[in-house]
Design a protein around this motif. Structure first.
Motif, PDB file in Angstrom:
ATOM      1  N   LYS A   1      -7.188 -11.581  -0.799  1.00 34.57           N
ATOM      2  CA  LYS A   1      -5.617 -11.062  -0.601  1.00 34.57           C
ATOM      3  C   LYS A   1      -5.477 -11.045   0.772  1.00 34.57           C
ATOM      4  CE  LYS A   1      -5.410  -8.739  -5.100  1.00 34.57           C
ATOM      5  NZ  LYS A   1      -4.819  -7.592  -5.768  1.00 34.57           N
TER       6      LYS A   1
ATOM      7  N   VAL B   1      -9.734  -6.033   2.703  1.00 29.07           N
ATOM      8  CA  VAL B   1      -8.667  -6.499   1.921  1.00 29.07           C
ATOM      9  C   VAL B   1      -8.861  -7.824   1.539  1.00 29.07           C
ATOM     10  CG1 VAL B   1      -6.339  -7.064   1.729  1.00 29.07           C
ATOM     11  CG2 VAL B   1      -7.036  -4.722   2.831  1.00 29.07           C
TER      12      VAL B   1
ATOM     13  N   ALA C   1      -3.831  -8.866   3.927  1.00 30.76           N
ATOM     14  CA  ALA C   1      -2.986  -7.870   4.515  1.00 30.76           C
ATOM     15  C   ALA C   1      -2.033  -8.418   5.461  1.00 30.76           C
ATOM     16  CB  ALA C   1      -4.058  -6.487   5.113  1.00 30.76           C
TER      17      ALA C   1
ATOM     18  N   HIS D   1     -10.995  -9.608  -1.673  1.00 34.03           N
ATOM     19  CA  HIS D   1      -9.989  -9.665  -3.014  1.00 34.03           C
ATOM     20  C   HIS D   1      -9.508 -10.927  -3.153  1.00 34.03           C
ATOM     21  CE1 HIS D   1     -11.560  -5.713  -3.988  1.00 34.03           C
ATOM     22  NE2 HIS D   1     -10.885  -5.265  -2.888  1.00 34.03           N
TER      23      HIS D   1
ATOM     24  N   LEU E   1      -9.043   1.289   1.172  1.00 36.98           N
ATOM     25  CA  LEU E   1      -8.212   0.018   1.160  1.00 36.98           C
ATOM     26  C   LEU E   1      -8.835  -0.891   0.150  1.00 36.98           C
ATOM     27  CD1 LEU E   1      -7.456  -0.275   5.117  1.00 36.98           C
ATOM     28  CD2 LEU E   1      -6.065   0.712   3.148  1.00 36.98           C
ATOM     29  N   TRP E   2     -10.383  -0.848  -0.005  1.00 36.52           N
ATOM     30  CA  TRP E   2     -10.825  -1.822  -0.892  1.00 36.52           C
ATOM     31  C   TRP E   2     -10.248  -1.587  -2.230  1.00 36.52           C
ATOM     32  CZ3 TRP E   2     -13.752  -2.000  -5.040  1.00 36.52           C
ATOM     33  CH2 TRP E   2     -14.609  -3.501  -5.475  1.00 36.52           C
TER      34      TRP E   2
ATOM     35  N   SER F   1       1.137  -3.292   4.660  1.00 33.87           N
ATOM     36  CA  SER F   1       0.505  -2.181   5.066  1.00 33.87           C
ATOM     37  C   SER F   1       1.434  -1.591   6.159  1.00 33.87           C
ATOM     38  CB  SER F   1      -0.866  -2.567   5.606  1.00 33.87           C
ATOM     39  OG  SER F   1      -1.234  -1.187   6.346  1.00 33.87           O
TER      40      SER F   1
ATOM     41  N   VAL G   1      -0.299  -8.062   0.598  1.00 37.04           N
ATOM     42  CA  VAL G   1      -0.456  -6.799   0.623  1.00 37.04           C
ATOM     43  C   VAL G   1       0.185  -6.491   1.955  1.00 37.04           C
ATOM     44  CG1 VAL G   1      -1.727  -4.808   0.306  1.00 37.04           C
ATOM     45  CG2 VAL G   1      -2.373  -6.964  -0.961  1.00 37.04           C
TER      46      VAL G   1
ATOM     47  N   ASP H   1     -10.048  -3.386   8.210  1.00 36.99           N
ATOM     48  CA  ASP H   1      -9.309  -3.426   7.037  1.00 36.99           C
ATOM     49  C   ASP H   1      -8.892  -4.914   6.536  1.00 36.99           C
ATOM     50  OD1 ASP H   1      -8.685  -0.872   7.717  1.00 36.99           O
ATOM     51  OD2 ASP H   1      -6.782  -0.785   8.628  1.00 36.99           O
TER      52      ASP H   1
ATOM     53  N   SER I   1      -6.234  -2.301  -2.600  1.00 38.32           N
ATOM     54  CA  SER I   1      -6.219  -3.676  -2.313  1.00 38.32           C
ATOM     55  C   SER I   1      -6.508  -4.736  -3.599  1.00 38.32           C
ATOM     56  CB  SER I   1      -6.496  -4.540  -1.091  1.00 38.32           C
ATOM     57  OG  SER I   1      -7.893  -4.267  -1.035  1.00 38.32           O
ATOM     58  N   ARG I   2      -7.795  -4.056  -4.395  1.00 28.92           N
ATOM     59  CA  ARG I   2      -8.132  -4.645  -5.443  1.00 28.92           C
ATOM     60  C   ARG I   2      -7.058  -4.584  -6.597  1.00 28.92           C
ATOM     61  NH1 ARG I   2     -13.247  -2.664  -9.018  1.00 28.92           N
ATOM     62  NH2 ARG I   2     -11.847  -0.910  -9.124  1.00 28.92           N
TER      63      ARG I   2
ATOM     64  N   MET J   1       0.988  -1.170   0.047  1.00 31.90           N
ATOM     65  CA  MET J   1      -0.163   0.032   0.040  1.00 31.90           C
ATOM     66  C   MET J   1       0.797   1.264   0.009  1.00 31.90           C
ATOM     67  SD  MET J   1      -3.171  -0.933   0.452  1.00 31.90           S
ATOM     68  CE  MET J   1      -4.296  -2.492   1.051  1.00 31.90           C
TER      69      MET J   1
END
Length: 491
Positions: free
Chosen positions: A400, A395, A402, A398, A322-323, A346, A344, A391, A326-327, A223
């Motif tokens: 994924k 995240v 964080a 997707h 964040l959405w 952060s 990802v 958060d 992170s997409r 990020m």
């Protein structure tokens, strides 16, 4: 059920092993409550879990002490129905009659004994944690747990500030890098290890080639606002991610005004910071531009349900930012690009521990180091309820994950044991005094321009804050997150 870094003290789980299976086997072999509690006292890393002992009619459930993974619950008024879920469940025949959903407090390890008449709930609290169990659980509190070798915050008030000479220095950060050399070495060592734990893997899954093999696609993203936290993580990730793999830098910007202008502070700062990163790496600087129409559509169709049960304007701003970030859908060098990274990184946790927020400076001005320390301690204790559950939900939507190196238990322990004067000097101006130790580390790493950047919260740096309603405050309840949300025009 577990997060990324299941790590029992003196027993690391091999990379090729499923940490959830390993933990389940260990817990299933435990014959006493004390044995189960001992397992969780020795875990490092993020997790949320539900463990059912069928024969004993017991349910164990918890989030880790920082709440890095989401776990929500709903308990009806007569205590006959209890629901646990990583996200708030939609209204249906099961959930329509139960009470309000809440995030589970990261106060400790909970147990629920199922009887014919009621739920008997207990909580074993973490040591050095002031979080309380949720009121409606009415949990009886038992003896506190030790906090897997994490040290409490050093609340000692210094007799004199160890960086006082910085006040008259032409470039305080150059001098800070010398005066705090030992502390910089310690933080860089702990933070490097934390980043390595979160990016080094023996196998990779690429959603494009669908093979568990190394390929030329990015497996790690950051990020990336251009602020010191994200730049330091990118710099350290470069040391551990295979050199033939790119690293995606996710930079999000929201439409400002009526024009399609995305030249926001985080976009400018991101490009500046990129120039300081190693030229011996392919950095994919992903420009993620979000129009107002796209923001409103995604919020109504998806994001609002993920942010629940939180509902403030600030939750809306950060959650949406964040959405979209992170997409990873944006442009790379003006060419459409979709990030393949499943990890990802952060920088969350740096501001809370190193005095990065304006309220830290206000506390220091109003009450000196004592007030500052109380504010720092409060921020670290409540990070689970203010940030991390939300958060994780946005995240994870997707597919994924964080990961938060600044909240690694060993990083937190290292920073907690330092006197406050070694971490920040809020007599110095913005861009210098807050996160002073991290800025000194950046200077040591050759990131001198980044070291001088002032703090920009994502909601302001990306320009999502007030882009739909300029009169609202962050603490207000956000009408856009409700089922009957209406569009807010510019004012």
């Amino acid at each position: 059920m577990c997060g990324i870094l299941f790590c029992l003290k003196r027993r690391n789980v091999p990379d090729e092993t499923n940490d959830g299976d390993t933990l389940l086997n260990i817990l299933s072999a435990c014959e006493t409550d004390e044995a189960i509690l001992d397992v969780f006292q020795r875990i490092q890393g993020p997790y949320a879990f539900v463990f059912i002992q069928v024969k004993k009619k017991r349910i164990w459930f918890a989030r880790d002490v920082f709440g890095r993974r989401s776990l929500t619950f709903c308990l009806d008024s007569d205590r006959s129905t209890f629901l646990l879920s990583s996200v708030v469940l939609p209204k249906n025949s099961l959930t329509r009659s139960v009470g309000e959903w809440q995030e589970l407090s990261s106060a400790g390890i909970y147990t629920m004994h199922l009887t014919n008449t009621r739920f008997d709930i207990h909580c074993w609290p973490w040591l050095h944690n002031s979080m309380q169990p949720n009121n409606c659980l009415q949990a009886s509190v038992d003896e506190p747990l030790s906090l897997h070798c994490m040290l409490p915050l050093n609340m000692t008030i210094s007799s004199e500030n160890g960086t006082g000479s910085l006040l008259v220095n032409a470039d305080p950060l150059h001098l800070a890098a010398q005066l705090l050399m030992q502390e910089c070495d310690g933080l860089l060592d702990k933070l490097s290890t934390a980043v390595a734990r979160r990016v080094v893997q023996n196998s990779y899954f690429c959603p494009l080639c669908s093979l568990n093999t190394r390929c030329s696609s990015a497996h790690v993203a950051v990020m990336f606002s251009g602020g010191i936290d994200s730049v330091m993580l990118a710099h350290l990730a470069h040391q551990f991610v295979p050199k033939d793999q790119p690293i995606d830098l996710l930079n999000v910007a929201f439409q400002t005004g009526t024009s399609f202008n995305f030249d926001v502070p985080d976009r400018k700062g991101g490009w500046q910071a990129l120039s300081e990163l190693s030229p011996n790496r392919k950095w994919n600087f992903i420009e993620i531009n979000v129009t107002r129409e796209e923001l409103q559509s995604a919020r109504a169709g998806r994001i609002s349900s993920l942010i629940q049960p939180l509902d403030s304007v600030l939750d809306d701003s950060i959650g949406c930012a964040l959405w979209f970030a992170s997409r990873g859908v944006g442009c790379l060098n003006e060419t459409p690009y979709i990030s393949t990274a499943r990890v990802v990184l952060s920088g969350l946790g740096a501001d809370e521990q190193l005095g990065g927020y304006s309220r830290h400076r206000s506390s220091f001005i109003g009450g000196g180091e004592a007030a500052l320390l109380n504010e720092i301690n409060l921020d670290l204790m409540r990070i689970s309820s203010r940030n991390l559950g939300r958060d994780d939900r946005v995240v994870s939507d997707h597919g994924k994950e964080a990961r938060f190196p600044f909240l690694d238990e060993e990083v937190v322990s290292f920073l907690n044991q330092l006197p406050v004067s070694k971490k920040m000097d809020l007599r110095l101006p913005r861009g210098v005094g807050e996160k002073l130790l991290l800025r000194a580390c950046a200077m040591r790493c050759g990131l001198s321009m980044t070291a001088h950047f002032a703090k920009r919260a994502i909601q302001f740096g990306s320009r999502i804050a007030k882009c739909e309603n300029r009169k609202e405050k962050g603490s207000d309840v956000c009408v856009r997150l409700t089922n009957d949300a209406i569009s807010c025009d510019d004012t």
